[in-house]
Design an enzyme around this catalytic site. Structure first.
Site, PDB file in Angstrom:
ATOM      1  N   SER A  50      -3.310  -0.335  -8.385  1.00 13.77           N
ATOM      2  CA  SER A  50      -2.597   0.836  -7.873  1.00 13.77           C
ATOM      3  C   SER A  50      -1.648   1.511  -8.856  1.00 13.77           C
ATOM      4  CB  SER A  50      -1.837   0.471  -6.597  1.00 13.77           C
ATOM      5  OG  SER A  50      -2.738   0.224  -5.550  1.00 13.77           O
ATOM      6  N   SER A  76      -3.265   3.277  -5.528  1.00 15.87           N
ATOM      7  CA  SER A  76      -2.574   4.002  -4.487  1.00 15.87           C
ATOM      8  C   SER A  76      -1.331   4.743  -4.980  1.00 15.87           C
ATOM      9  CB  SER A  76      -2.169   3.024  -3.376  1.00 15.87           C
ATOM     10  OG  SER A  76      -1.223   2.052  -3.842  1.00 15.87           O
ATOM     11  N   LYS A 101       7.566   5.927  -5.612  1.00 21.44           N
ATOM     12  CA  LYS A 101       6.470   5.868  -4.647  1.00 21.44           C
ATOM     13  C   LYS A 101       7.054   5.668  -3.250  1.00 21.44           C
ATOM     14  CE  LYS A 101       2.147   3.217  -3.976  1.00 21.44           C
ATOM     15  NZ  LYS A 101       1.350   2.102  -4.543  1.00 21.44           N
TER      16      LYS A 101
END
Length: 504
Positions: A213, A189, A108
């Site tokens: 997330s 996210s 990420k």
């Protein structure tokens, strides 16, 4: 070091010459959906090299990413890292035939890498910034011999810039798409990590979670996500929201792969003091020892029935009822209709009050320690967005979270009250329910809000597909350090149901 590259250069990374990306159709068939164990076996049998594997994923990124937008950057050194892994394997170097050695991993884009890639949380404000060192989890991946394939897209600033921005959107890569149904939300996210793993653009990936997330995008993209106990994995070098809740975890296609990744990234990091306290939760041996077919036998599972509020004739409702039968048949004891006391605290604004203050403190500390950066404080980021409204879609989404956080000035009476109430929920709500009922785990379709403020672990496993082929999962959660039990439960459920299927 990161470079102040344009989006065009990122596109060039994704348009590598086709001759570099060639691999036989037979090889492609065997690589797609391959597990870490499958890949390691292919390495050992000399049927596959890490270079071939990286080329395959680069080709998939080139083909799929223009539509899916799950990857922000690919690592220009990925093939060199693959060659290094192949050479070590050929030389029979220690550790070269196990674990994540030679396996490509996607990170990420809030997880720092000290290399030619950027670390930006999806924002142009951090493009060209230079981090002082690899994030703690990245250092561990490199020591394990993993190949850092690239950076995954995400909800910008881990979805703490604006309430109105779509989950899965960031300025640098646009809106990520759910590979199962482009009109469905990918969630966030850690959207890009889920999208890319689900679509076979990478073997395994890392996400981060503050509240949902990892679990939410895993749930909606038919993959396995583990949200570890806070402190089990280092957050050093990760662009923060709040150290009280932030955690880094695996996002993979199988529970076994998630266990391999967890083994590689847990442990002590003196740059994150929470890892010292969490050492007591790491089991002797590895998390792979908990991959047991009979892992559900004797487990006491509390069903949060209020979270299963679906129309009785809907696909999810019928599917979950079937899964409850499967859990019982596998030997689990289901305690139905359990309720967490004090959960009204979770629907208050206490979490926002606490996080706003914690976010400003943590982000300013992160930005200050960068070797080079266009912004050095939350105030600078707000100003950057105001100066670049087109790039950052300010008219469409604004930055209300940022604006609420900026006036805060540390932890004072209002914040202490919020934190005290969150602690009441954790100790006398969540923990008390599990202890009083002697539960091994709580079960819900989606459980992140129950476990976020207390730093508890959770795991999601694919559970089914709704109308339009949209995936949904099932979540298991427990007390701090209960990852071994959660892996036993999740693996046994996964093997009994085998729900996951690739999107195409």
């Amino acid at each position: 070091m990161a470079t102040n590259s344009s989006p065009l250069i990122f596109s060039m990374f994704l348009l590598l010459p086709l001759f570099l990306l060639s691999i036989t159709s037979s090889g492609s068939h065997h690589i797609r959906e391959a597990t870490v164990e499958d890949l390691q076996l292919a390495f050992k049998q000399n049927k596959l090299t890490s270079r071939q594997l990286v080329k395959f994923y680069l080709k998939e990124i080139q083909k799929l990413n223009p539509s899916l937008r799950g990857v922000i950057e690919v690592n220009p050194d990925a093939l060199d890292q693959a060659d290094k892994a192949d050479n070590e394997r050929q030389a029979k170097a220690q550790g070269s035939l196990i674990g994540l050695h030679g396996i490509p991993v996607l990170l990420k884009d809030n997880i720092a890498t000290k290399d030619k890639m950027n670390t930006t949380a999806g924002s142009y404000a951090l493009l060209g910034s230079i981090v002082p060192q690899d994030a703690g989890v990245v250092a561990k991946l490199r020591r394990a011999g993993a190949i850092i394939l690239g950076k995954a897209s995400l909800s910008e600033w881990a979805h703490w810039r604006s309430r109105s921005s779509p989950l899965g959107w960031c300025a640098r890569s646009g809106y990520g798409k759910n590979p199962y149904n482009f009109s469905a939300e990918p969630c966030g996210s850690s959207s890009g990590s889920a999208i890319s793993t689900a679509a076979n653009m990478v073997a395994v990936s890392l996400g981060t979670e503050t509240d949902g997330s990892i679990l939410c995008p895993s749930f909606l993209n038919s993959i396995v996500g583990i949200k570890p106990t806070v402190g089990l994995t280092s957050r050093a070098g990760v662009i923060p929201i709040t150290p009280r809740q932030d955690t880094v975890g695996p996002m993979c296609r199988t529970v076994a792969d998630a266990a391999y990744v967890l083994d590689a990234i847990v442990g002590l990091d003196y740059n994150d003091k929470a890892t010292i306290e969490a050492l007591k939760y790491i089991p002797q041996g590895s998390y792979k020892q908990f991959l047991k077919l009979d892992g559900l036998k004797g487990k006491r599972l509390g069903i949060l029935r209020s979270e299963f509020a679906f129309d009785k004739e809907s696909i999810p409702a019928k599917t979950y009822e079937q899964h409850f039968k499967t859990l019982r048949q596998a030997g689990a004891v289901l305690i139905d209709n359990v309720e967490v006391k004090h959960k009204d605290i979770l629907t208050s604004n206490y979490e926002d009050i606490a996080i706003n203050a914690e976010f400003k403190l943590a982000l300013n500390a992160y930005l200050t320690q960068l070797v080079k950066s266009p912004v050095r404080s939350l105030k600078d980021v707000i100003a950057f967005n105001n100066r670049n409204p087109g790039l950052e879609k300010m008219k469409e989404y604004g930055q209300d979270h940022f604006m609420e956080a900026e006036p805060t000035n540390g932890i004072h009476e209002k914040e202490r009250e919020a934190l005290s109430n969150l602690e009441i929920y954790s100790k006398y709500g969540f923990e008390k329910l599990i202890q009083n009922n002697k539960l091994d785990a709580l079960v819900a379709p989606f459980i992140s809000h129950y476990i976020a403020s207390g730093g508890y672990p959770g795991i999601t496993v694919p559970a089914g597909y709704d109308i339009g082929g949209i995936p949904f999962g099932i979540n298991f959660a427990g007390l701090k350090g209960s990852e071994p039990t959660l892996i036993e439960i999740a693996y046994s459920f996964e093997q009994a149901t085998k729900v996951r299927r690739p999107p195409f």
